[in-house]
Design a protein around this motif. Sequence first.
Motif, short mmCIF file in Angstrom:
data_model
loop_
_atom_site.label_atom_id
_atom_site.label_comp_id
_atom_site.label_asym_id
_atom_site.label_seq_id
_atom_site.Cartn_x
_atom_site.Cartn_y
_atom_site.Cartn_z
N UNK A 227 0.80 -1.23 0.00
CA UNK A 227 0.00 0.00 0.00
C UNK A 227 0.83 1.28 0.00
N UNK A 228 2.12 1.19 -0.31
CA UNK A 228 2.96 2.39 -0.42
C UNK A 228 2.61 3.13 -1.71
N UNK A 229 2.48 4.45 -1.62
CA UNK A 229 2.17 5.26 -2.80
C UNK A 229 3.48 5.79 -3.40
N UNK A 230 3.83 5.27 -4.59
CA UNK A 230 5.07 5.63 -5.27
C UNK A 230 4.87 6.72 -6.32
N UNK A 231 3.72 7.34 -6.36
CA UNK A 231 3.42 8.31 -7.41
C UNK A 231 4.48 9.42 -7.47
N UNK A 232 5.21 9.49 -8.58
CA UNK A 232 6.20 10.54 -8.76
C UNK A 232 7.51 10.34 -8.03
N UNK A 233 7.66 9.25 -7.28
CA UNK A 233 8.91 9.01 -6.56
C UNK A 233 10.04 8.76 -7.55
N UNK A 234 11.20 9.34 -7.29
CA UNK A 234 12.36 9.15 -8.16
C UNK A 234 13.19 7.99 -7.64
N UNK A 235 13.25 6.91 -8.43
CA UNK A 235 13.91 5.68 -8.01
C UNK A 235 15.22 5.44 -8.74
N UNK A 236 15.84 6.47 -9.27
CA UNK A 236 17.06 6.29 -10.04
C UNK A 236 18.16 5.64 -9.20
N UNK A 237 18.66 4.51 -9.68
CA UNK A 237 19.75 3.76 -9.04
C UNK A 237 19.40 3.25 -7.65
N UNK A 238 18.12 3.24 -7.29
CA UNK A 238 17.72 2.69 -5.99
C UNK A 238 17.75 1.17 -6.05
N UNK A 239 18.05 0.53 -4.92
CA UNK A 239 18.03 -0.92 -4.81
C UNK A 239 16.65 -1.36 -4.31
N UNK A 240 15.93 -2.08 -5.13
CA UNK A 240 14.63 -2.61 -4.74
C UNK A 240 14.68 -4.12 -4.91
N UNK A 241 15.51 -4.74 -4.06
CA UNK A 241 15.76 -6.17 -4.15
C UNK A 241 14.87 -6.91 -3.15
N UNK A 242 14.15 -7.90 -3.64
CA UNK A 242 13.28 -8.74 -2.81
C UNK A 242 12.36 -7.92 -1.91
#
Length: 264
Positions: A227-242
């Motif tokens: 239920x996290x709202x990611x609208x417009x979040x900048x994820x450049x080079x972020x680690x989203x592992x597992x």
Amino acid sequence: MTRTIALTALGLALLATTSRAQDMMRDLDLTSPAMVSAEMSRQEVEATLAKAIAGAPADFTGKRLSGLDLSGLDLTKAILRAARLNKTKLTGARLDGAILDQAWLLDADLTGASLKGASLFASQMARARLDGADLTGARITADLTGASMVSTSIADAHLGADMRNQSMGLMRAVLRSANLERLNARNADLSRVDLEFAVLRGADLSGASLKNAQLGGADLTGAIVIEVDFDGADLVSAKLIAPNGLDRAKNFDKAKNRERLIRE
């Protein structure tokens, strides 16, 4: 009169946008007596607290309290506006409902402290230690660059920018390069917050808003994002592992730079 003028000037300086806090500090002498000394002893602080009555909390506005050991004190609803608490030890202290607006807490130790519902507006808290602290429901537009907040709770807290009231510039929390491992941020408002290079491994972000947040280079390995709202979040080079619950996140398709995520 001189003291009043000095405090007013300091307050105006701190009302500058939090995102420019580091630039502001470059013009200050952080080694000056005003920033590193204490004008009260722990005993005097305790005496002031003892005299406080219901409806009239202890007032330490503008006081120099840097370097003191105030561990375990009950500072509930105390007014610490523009107080200097650099390198002050507040481990296990109770600061529920306290006013820490424009306060200086550089390198302060608030390990295990309780700050439920506290106000931290334009507070300077770079490198502060808040491991295991409880900031549930707090209002936080502080500079927490490089802070340690391992297993800290900011559940239901408000760290995001209020876009209806930004006459002084973008006021939001700054958590660049902060250690937020196992952070409890359930239902927290993190919209537009600066989380670049922050460590959020194993953090519980359930129900949090990350709308327009800056997450460049952040490590969200194993984070709960239901239920996290990611609208417009900048994820450049972020680690989203597992991540846990990405299939139940909101507006992930509207996040920026998803193609530049590190997924494995």
